[in-house]
Design a protein around this motif. Sequence first.
Motif, PDB file in Angstrom:
ATOM      1  N   ASN A 150      -7.768   4.850   2.695  1.00 51.55           N
ATOM      2  CA  ASN A 150      -8.167   5.242   4.050  1.00 51.55           C
ATOM      3  C   ASN A 150      -7.142   4.813   5.082  1.00 51.55           C
ATOM      4  O   ASN A 150      -7.004   5.439   6.132  1.00 51.55           O
ATOM      5  CB  ASN A 150      -9.536   4.656   4.407  1.00 51.55           C
ATOM      6  N   SER A 151      -6.406   3.747   4.801  1.00 52.80           N
ATOM      7  CA  SER A 151      -5.386   3.280   5.734  1.00 52.80           C
ATOM      8  C   SER A 151      -3.990   3.759   5.332  1.00 52.80           C
ATOM      9  O   SER A 151      -3.000   3.342   5.930  1.00 52.80           O
ATOM     10  CB  SER A 151      -5.413   1.750   5.840  1.00 52.80           C
ATOM     11  N   ALA A 187      -2.119   3.426   2.287  1.00 48.45           N
ATOM     12  CA  ALA A 187      -1.376   2.303   1.720  1.00 48.45           C
ATOM     13  C   ALA A 187      -0.288   2.736   0.736  1.00 48.45           C
ATOM     14  O   ALA A 187      -0.365   3.804   0.128  1.00 48.45           O
ATOM     15  CB  ALA A 187      -2.350   1.364   1.008  1.00 48.45           C
ATOM     16  N   GLU A 247     -10.699   2.106   0.236  1.00 39.63           N
ATOM     17  CA  GLU A 247     -10.422   1.469   1.532  1.00 39.63           C
ATOM     18  C   GLU A 247      -8.923   1.428   1.799  1.00 39.63           C
ATOM     19  O   GLU A 247      -8.477   1.702   2.912  1.00 39.63           O
ATOM     20  CB  GLU A 247     -11.026   0.061   1.576  1.00 39.63           C
ATOM     21  N   ALA A 248      -8.142   1.078   0.793  1.00 39.95           N
ATOM     22  CA  ALA A 248      -6.685   1.055   0.957  1.00 39.95           C
ATOM     23  C   ALA A 248      -6.154   2.457   1.253  1.00 39.95           C
ATOM     24  O   ALA A 248      -5.277   2.638   2.099  1.00 39.95           O
ATOM     25  CB  ALA A 248      -6.019   0.487  -0.295  1.00 39.95           C
ATOM     26  N   GLN A 282      -3.520   8.258  -0.178  1.00 43.75           N
ATOM     27  CA  GLN A 282      -4.391   8.544   0.959  1.00 43.75           C
ATOM     28  C   GLN A 282      -5.698   9.173   0.480  1.00 43.75           C
ATOM     29  O   GLN A 282      -5.719   9.876  -0.527  1.00 43.75           O
ATOM     30  CB  GLN A 282      -3.698   9.448   1.969  1.00 43.75           C
ATOM     31  N   GLY A 310      -2.120  -1.075  -1.518  1.00 38.85           N
ATOM     32  CA  GLY A 310      -2.304  -2.064  -0.461  1.00 38.85           C
ATOM     33  C   GLY A 310      -2.670  -3.405  -1.069  1.00 38.85           C
ATOM     34  O   GLY A 310      -2.029  -3.879  -2.000  1.00 38.85           O
TER      35      GLY A 310
END
Length: 158
Positions: free
Chosen positions: A59-60, A62, A56-57, A84, A24
Amino acid sequence: MTDSLKKEFWDRLEDTRTGMLAAGSAPAVPMSHFVEDDSTAPVLWFITAKGTALAEAANSGANAQYIVSTKDEHLYARIDGHVQAVNDPAQLDRIWNVMADVWFDGGQHDSDVQLLRMDLKQAEIWLTDGSIKFLFEVAKAHLTDQQPDVGQHGTVHF
């Protein structure tokens, strides 16, 4: 060539432990990878801390790139995929090692441990015979006006 390139890629990737992972908007950082070479769906695993830009990336969900260069200069690769964040205690137990342990005060069960799974899409791969062979090929090319044989190069899809 693709099957032999893919096989040699996995063999050489398993012989190295580090690369640079970006996902991401998270910038590339040094990471250790753990190979799960299932021929139908190969995966790279990483261990990081929760709250990092990579976590964090992930978690979305990316897109990610992992860049590998072996110290003996026999493998260079850019691996594209999807990363992920997962909670898989059995997988974490399989890949946990001394290197991961030094980053977490609570060890494997530290609440800050985040397991990342990278599902692979493709890899652009350069396989060489190392720097001495490369220098020889460059010198030979200057003498013969032919392109140097610097090894295999190609893209494989997973």
